[in-house]
Write an enzyme that holds these catalytic residues in place. Sequence first.
Site, PDB file in Angstrom:
ATOM      1  CG  HIS A  56      -1.729   1.237   1.409  1.00 38.56           C
ATOM      2  ND1 HIS A  56      -3.037   1.208   1.817  1.00 38.56           N
ATOM      3  CD2 HIS A  56      -1.446   2.549   1.220  1.00 38.56           C
ATOM      4  CE1 HIS A  56      -3.509   2.445   1.884  1.00 38.56           C
ATOM      5  NE2 HIS A  56      -2.548   3.286   1.529  1.00 38.56           N
ATOM      6  CG  HIS A  58      -0.971   6.897  -1.747  1.00 36.56           C
ATOM      7  ND1 HIS A  58      -2.305   6.934  -2.048  1.00 36.56           N
ATOM      8  CD2 HIS A  58      -0.884   6.359  -0.505  1.00 36.56           C
ATOM      9  CE1 HIS A  58      -3.002   6.434  -1.038  1.00 36.56           C
ATOM     10  NE2 HIS A  58      -2.158   6.080  -0.083  1.00 36.56           N
ATOM     11  CD  GLN A 151      -8.114  10.974  -1.394  1.00 34.47           C
ATOM     12  OE1 GLN A 151      -6.934  10.669  -1.516  1.00 34.47           O
ATOM     13  NE2 GLN A 151      -8.779  10.809  -0.270  1.00 34.47           N
ATOM     14  CD  GLU A 212      -6.881   6.173   6.169  1.00 32.05           C
ATOM     15  OE1 GLU A 212      -7.415   6.314   5.062  1.00 32.05           O
ATOM     16  OE2 GLU A 212      -5.706   6.506   6.407  1.00 32.05           O
ATOM     17  CG  ASP A 307      -0.127   4.745   3.353  1.00 25.98           C
ATOM     18  OD1 ASP A 307      -0.166   5.180   2.191  1.00 25.98           O
ATOM     19  OD2 ASP A 307      -1.119   4.770   4.093  1.00 25.98           O
TER      20      ASP A 307
END
Length: 416
Positions: A56, A58, A151, A212, A307
């Site tokens: 995970h 980005h 998102q 989350e 992350d």
Amino acid sequence: MFDKVIKNVRLLEKDELVNVAINAGRFASITEGEMTGQITWDGQGGYLLPPFVETHTHMDTVLTAGSPRFNQSGTLYEAIEVWQERKQDLSIEDVFQRACQALQQLLAHGVLFVRAAVDISDPELTALRALIKVKKYYAGKIDLEIIAFPQDGLLASPKNQERMRKALECGADLVSAVPHLEPTREKGIASLQFCFQLAQDWDKAIHIFCDEVDDEHSRFLEVVADLAIHMNNKRVTVSHANALAYYNDVYADKVIRLVQQAKISVVACPLVNSMMQGRADPFPKGRGLTRVKQLHEAGVNVCLAHDDIRTPFYPLGTGNILQAAHLGLHLAHMSGQKDLRDVVEMITTNGATCLDIHNHYGIEAGKPANGIVLPAANLADLLSEQPKPMYVFRNGELLAETAPVETTYHHEKITT
Ligand SMILES: [Zn+2]
């Protein structure tokens, strides 16, 4: 005579030092006996592990911290505001350069399998197009999987539904949803139903950003598990699942059973979550991590991920996934000797299970010679010192090399 030999290394499952031979890009032999190779790498008693797996991260937001401004409050809301400003300036070149720089960092830390989310809220899908270029550029070195990630939600921002399809046409590998960011519980469920149907239509794996939030009322994990079971999708991952830590034990037990039954992988992100979550809690504050140990003990495939790296959401990080493992074992209370090994598996073999790459992953004769040699004599050293690997190799070819750090003392040695 083998092509290459890695001598004096320790495997995770075996205490004795072994020598490992590579022929034609594959592991050929693993033995405690002597062997010779045209090239020899000396592991100096360190670990030989399969490459780390980052399940995970980005690559669109990566390395943007401070641009156009830093997130001073550290909250998710300010992070989203800063990112809204920054993403106006996205170009293919901008994303390509930053993603390549970040992948170089990950490679130096021994991460060769990466799953990255890309926000598809942009009508031009600029970041996605850039990352598809990055994926091709790194082919054969780092395997990059791209999650089409809405998102701003799929119901809150209905145009994202069409963009998800467009993202798959462009080459995104997985589909996603963010049910806890939809306006209502019902819309959150609808977003998951959309996502599972899309995955079925396109034969894709699913990676949900789930619960989350430090809110016991965020109950989407049970919906994901139920959909996975009833739509018979065996390639489902959820990230975060922070709300699970806030459920009462009776309900949490029910949800964990469902997750186990559905064979869902759960990814926890200790660095980002411990920074972001628990802020609104009264004292004592939550630890910012889902029930890692409990899920693991129930037989769920749990992974730990780094992350974000230097983004408005998280201002620190180098891509060293051992930092995530180190913090994760603290927050999950996993400090026993078996726990340390289990935690290392959460960034290696469990990640491989999540990505479904077992047929070409692992230190076994016949498998592609992909691995990392780490300068650490035991797991406590490895997790405490979090060193860069001495050697990072793929199909037997050396991709990166870092000399172990050595301190020269300029004072008299203490003698007892
Ligand atoms: Zn993330």
